[in-house]
Scaffold this motif. Structure first.
Motif, PDB file in Angstrom:
ATOM      1  N   SER A 138       3.054  22.617  34.579  1.00  0.00           N
ATOM      2  CA  SER A 138       2.555  23.986  34.486  1.00  0.00           C
ATOM      3  C   SER A 138       1.325  24.031  33.588  1.00  0.00           C
ATOM      4  CB  SER A 138       3.640  24.915  33.933  1.00  0.00           C
ATOM      5  OG  SER A 138       3.859  24.649  32.562  1.00  0.00           O
ATOM      6  N   ASN A 139       0.746  25.221  33.465  1.00  0.00           N
ATOM      7  CA  ASN A 139      -0.403  25.416  32.595  1.00  0.00           C
ATOM      8  C   ASN A 139       0.001  25.965  31.227  1.00  0.00           C
ATOM      9  OD1 ASN A 139      -2.443  24.685  34.537  1.00  0.00           O
ATOM     10  ND2 ASN A 139      -1.975  26.588  35.594  1.00  0.00           N
ATOM     11  N   GLU A 140       1.297  26.136  31.009  1.00  0.00           N
ATOM     12  CA  GLU A 140       1.785  26.726  29.773  1.00  0.00           C
ATOM     13  C   GLU A 140       2.378  25.678  28.854  1.00  0.00           C
ATOM     14  OE1 GLU A 140       4.657  29.549  31.036  1.00  0.00           O
ATOM     15  OE2 GLU A 140       3.199  30.886  31.998  1.00  0.00           O
ATOM     16  N   GLN A 141       2.254  25.908  27.548  1.00  0.00           N
ATOM     17  CA  GLN A 141       2.866  25.019  26.568  1.00  0.00           C
ATOM     18  C   GLN A 141       4.376  25.220  26.569  1.00  0.00           C
ATOM     19  OE1 GLN A 141       1.092  24.209  22.521  1.00  0.00           O
ATOM     20  NE2 GLN A 141       2.858  25.404  21.855  1.00  0.00           N
ATOM     21  N   LYS A 142       5.115  24.122  26.435  1.00  0.00           N
ATOM     22  CA  LYS A 142       6.579  24.191  26.463  1.00  0.00           C
ATOM     23  C   LYS A 142       7.149  23.492  25.239  1.00  0.00           C
ATOM     24  CE  LYS A 142       7.088  24.400  31.508  1.00  0.00           C
ATOM     25  NZ  LYS A 142       7.695  25.739  31.540  1.00  0.00           N
ATOM     26  N   LYS A 143       8.170  24.116  24.659  1.00  0.00           N
ATOM     27  CA  LYS A 143       8.949  23.516  23.580  1.00  0.00           C
ATOM     28  C   LYS A 143      10.279  23.074  24.182  1.00  0.00           C
ATOM     29  CE  LYS A 143       6.798  26.187  19.879  1.00  0.00           C
ATOM     30  NZ  LYS A 143       7.021  27.119  18.740  1.00  0.00           N
ATOM     31  N   LEU A 144      10.567  21.774  24.085  1.00  0.00           N
ATOM     32  CA  LEU A 144      11.664  21.189  24.854  1.00  0.00           C
ATOM     33  C   LEU A 144      12.711  20.541  23.959  1.00  0.00           C
ATOM     34  CD1 LEU A 144       9.408  19.455  27.522  1.00  0.00           C
ATOM     35  CD2 LEU A 144      10.547  21.681  27.747  1.00  0.00           C
ATOM     36  N   THR A 145      13.908  20.469  24.507  1.00  0.00           N
ATOM     37  CA  THR A 145      15.025  19.800  23.867  1.00  0.00           C
ATOM     38  C   THR A 145      15.703  18.892  24.890  1.00  0.00           C
ATOM     39  OG1 THR A 145      15.403  21.715  22.428  1.00  0.00           O
ATOM     40  CG2 THR A 145      17.180  20.102  22.584  1.00  0.00           C
ATOM     41  N   ILE A 146      16.085  17.702  24.452  1.00  0.00           N
ATOM     42  CA  ILE A 146      16.766  16.751  25.322  1.00  0.00           C
ATOM     43  C   ILE A 146      18.241  16.714  24.946  1.00  0.00           C
ATOM     44  CG2 ILE A 146      16.929  14.334  26.046  1.00  0.00           C
ATOM     45  CD1 ILE A 146      13.958  14.049  25.438  1.00  0.00           C
ATOM     46  N   LYS A 147      19.113  16.873  25.945  1.00  0.00           N
ATOM     47  CA  LYS A 147      20.550  16.830  25.736  1.00  0.00           C
ATOM     48  C   LYS A 147      21.198  16.030  26.864  1.00  0.00           C
ATOM     49  CE  LYS A 147      20.766  21.445  23.610  1.00  0.00           C
ATOM     50  NZ  LYS A 147      21.376  22.804  23.724  1.00  0.00           N
ATOM     51  N   VAL A 148      22.338  15.386  26.528  1.00  0.00           N
ATOM     52  CA  VAL A 148      23.123  14.709  27.559  1.00  0.00           C
ATOM     53  C   VAL A 148      24.098  15.721  28.152  1.00  0.00           C
ATOM     54  CG1 VAL A 148      24.772  12.882  28.063  1.00  0.00           C
ATOM     55  CG2 VAL A 148      22.907  12.463  26.441  1.00  0.00           C
ATOM     56  N   ILE A 149      23.985  15.952  29.455  1.00  0.00           N
ATOM     57  CA  ILE A 149      24.843  16.940  30.123  1.00  0.00           C
ATOM     58  C   ILE A 149      26.229  16.367  30.374  1.00  0.00           C
ATOM     59  CG2 ILE A 149      25.098  18.344  32.202  1.00  0.00           C
ATOM     60  CD1 ILE A 149      22.063  18.476  32.374  1.00  0.00           C
ATOM     61  N   SER A 150      26.284  15.124  30.852  1.00  0.00           N
ATOM     62  CA  SER A 150      27.576  14.464  31.068  1.00  0.00           C
ATOM     63  C   SER A 150      27.367  12.952  30.966  1.00  0.00           C
ATOM     64  CB  SER A 150      28.138  14.823  32.452  1.00  0.00           C
ATOM     65  OG  SER A 150      27.320  14.277  33.482  1.00  0.00           O
ATOM     66  N   PRO A 151      28.350  12.221  30.408  1.00  0.00           N
ATOM     67  CA  PRO A 151      29.597  12.719  29.812  1.00  0.00           C
ATOM     68  C   PRO A 151      29.328  13.477  28.508  1.00  0.00           C
ATOM     69  CG  PRO A 151      29.650  10.334  30.237  1.00  0.00           C
ATOM     70  CD  PRO A 151      28.240  10.770  30.395  1.00  0.00           C
ATOM     71  N   LYS A 152      30.374  14.055  27.949  1.00  0.00           N
ATOM     72  CA  LYS A 152      30.258  14.810  26.715  1.00  0.00           C
ATOM     73  C   LYS A 152      30.268  13.871  25.511  1.00  0.00           C
ATOM     74  CE  LYS A 152      30.408  18.705  29.008  1.00  0.00           C
ATOM     75  NZ  LYS A 152      29.223  19.570  29.126  1.00  0.00           N
ATOM     76  N   ASN A 153      30.140  14.463  24.324  1.00  0.00           N
ATOM     77  CA  ASN A 153      30.248  13.762  23.045  1.00  0.00           C
ATOM     78  C   ASN A 153      29.163  12.720  22.823  1.00  0.00           C
ATOM     79  OD1 ASN A 153      32.665  15.223  22.562  1.00  0.00           O
ATOM     80  ND2 ASN A 153      33.852  13.666  23.701  1.00  0.00           N
ATOM     81  N   ALA A 154      27.981  12.967  23.365  1.00  0.00           N
ATOM     82  CA  ALA A 154      26.873  12.028  23.163  1.00  0.00           C
ATOM     83  C   ALA A 154      26.097  12.395  21.901  1.00  0.00           C
ATOM     84  CB  ALA A 154      25.947  12.031  24.367  1.00  0.00           C
ATOM     85  N   GLU A 155      25.532  11.379  21.264  1.00  0.00           N
ATOM     86  CA  GLU A 155      24.625  11.569  20.140  1.00  0.00           C
ATOM     87  C   GLU A 155      23.267  11.005  20.528  1.00  0.00           C
ATOM     88  OE1 GLU A 155      26.251   9.697  16.727  1.00  0.00           O
ATOM     89  OE2 GLU A 155      28.130  10.850  16.753  1.00  0.00           O
TER      90      GLU A 155
END
Length: 480
Positions: free
Chosen positions: A399-416
């Protein structure tokens, strides 16, 4: 001697010069130069409006920007592509490929129903030839008869002056068109920079532009209509795409034959004559030099010049217009009025759906693309009862817009997740960012040597903008 009515006159010489079909080659295979007469009429005006609009787009779009992105740019060298101001990347190539396939299907179906309207109304070759170079030729050398006279006369001062002037203007126009073609490739800022620096600092680019300009000059100063009649593959395709239900420029042979010269105060029907007065005006205005009365021909580009010329003649001699008109072959044979058949309706609907599908592909390509790849040769390691894998991530903001992003593990759970740097990712519009992360799971959570895993990228509002499926590696365990 001439053939005339009260308000119409045709030189007798035109009957002798054009009694037979005029093509671009004579009986020995040598080229016959085509000198089309300047057309005028309703369809010519419509084509001029269309051509002027398209020329305005061609010369104006390079300077249009959307969100500081060029409206259209096809920079193959630097792999930068912008369509309607939206950036496209190599990752989106499948969309462009599907778009190309869709366009081919569209052109084929369009031709099956509506014939070669594209050739006469929208083709760049026709637009530049008839609305730029041909008009310059009319301006410098005059209309058809003056051009033929100039061609026959010796190389005196007048001929040298007119021909050299025309060639120089053609060369100048070719250079201008070449510069705009390069603007569509590298942008107007880069072309302006190259012009300011001069050929010495940009020798390869300068030679490329000279080559393009010479090609344009060769096409429009010499090759001309032979691009349509001998080179263009679309003209060859129409022979297998059109049928009796296809709309094309047709001569109404049932009404026009037998053709005969005009005689004042003659009842043509009573003596068995058709409406065609054999004036050959449809031939002299044809830019490809054919006689439309000989039937549908591959060289016909549906430019409608013959329609306007014939309608003008019919009006002057008091006969109905439409002897040459847009029609289907079946309509001419059965003497029926034009009908928008079920096939035409169905094909038109399908064409609209194709355009909608192409638009959907371009719109639904996503604003973000994320990839998480394990480094080559890397594996897992175990520490304090936890298994860790390393991943290289690549984030692409489409896109042409600035984005602030976060990375997460969706599955499996309990990830670091441990970031090699800050966990707060800010990505500007049209930016690619690469980095490394460690993903860790408790050893008891990993039951397979290769565990399926989904990693998500979320915006600052918590919305999922993209996800990537990969595998998390752990030690091999025998099933219990």
């Amino acid at each position: 001697m001439s053939i005339q009515s009260d308000n119409f006159q045709v030189p007798e010489a035109d009957y002798d010069d054009f009694r037979n079909s005029v093509g671009t080659m004579d009986e020995t295979g040598n080229r016959k130069w085509v000198y089309p007469q300047k057309p005028k009429g309703k369809y010519t005006n419509y084509r001029n409006y269309t051509s002027n609009f398209l020329l305005l787009l061609f010369f104006g779009l390079p300077f249009v920007k959307i969100n500081n992105n060029p409206f259209l740019l096809f920079n193959v060298i630097d792999r930068k592509f912008f369509i309607f101001g939206q950036p496209f990347y190599l990752q989106d190539f499948f969309i462009l490929a599907l778009g190309a396939v869709t366009s081919v299907i569209f052109v084929m179906l369009f031709t099956v129903v509506f014939g070669r309207i594209f050739c006469g109304w929208l083709c760049p070759q026709t637009i530049f030839m008839e609305n730029v170079f041909r008009k310059i030729e009319y301006w410098i050398e005059g209309d058809r008869n003056k051009q033929m006279k100039l061609d026959r006369q010796e190389w005196d001062a007048e001929k040298i002056r007119k021909r050299v002037t025309k060639w120089l203007v053609f060369a100048l126009i070719s250079v201008i068109i070449t510069h705009f073609m390069f603007i569509y490739i590298v942008g107007y800022e880069e072309v302006y920079r190259i012009m300011m620096e001069g050929p010495a600092d940009n020798s390869l680019k300068f030679l490329g532009m000279i080559g393009f300009a010479m090609t344009f000059y060769f096409v429009f100063a010499w090759l001309r209509e032979q691009v349509c009649t001998l080179i263009c593959p679309y003209g060859r395709l129409q022979g297998v795409l059109i049928d009796k239900q296809t709309i094309n420029v047709h001569y109404d042979f049932k009404r026009g034959e037998g053709r005969s010269k005009w005689r004042n105060n003659e009842d043509r029907k009573a003596v068995g004559k058709g409406d065609c007065i054999d004036c050959n005006q449809c031939v002299v205005v044809c830019p490809t030099g054919i006689d439309i009365r000989n039937g549908q021909q591959l060289e016909c580009v549906n430019c409608t010049a013959c329609i306007d010329a014939c309608d003008e003649v019919m009006e002057k001699v008091g006969l109905p217009k439409g002897l040459i008109r847009y029609a289907t072959e079946a309509e001419i044979e059965n003497q029926e009025k034009f009908k928008f058949t079920s096939r035409m309706k169905a094909t038109t609907v399908f064409l609209v759906l194709l355009i909608g599908f192409l638009g959907f592909l371009m719109y639904d390509r996503g604003s973000m693309e994320a990839k998480f790849i394990k480094p080559a040769g890397s594996t897992f390691f175990i520490k304090n009862g936890k298994i860790t894998n390393t991943f290289i991530y690549t984030l692409l903001n489409k896109s042409n817009e600035q984005k602030k992003l976060t990375i997460k593990v969706i599955s499996p759970k309990n990830a670091e997740i441990d970031f090699f740097g800050s966990d707060k990712i800010t990505l500007k519009g049209d930016q690619i960012l690469k980095g490394n992360i460690n993903i860790t799971f408790p050893e008891k959570e990993i039951r397979f040597s290769k565990q399926n895993m989904t990693i998500g990228v979320f915006d600052e509002k918590g919305n999922l903008v993209d996800s990537f499926e990969t595998v998390f590696e752990g030690p091999f365990q025998l099933p219990l």
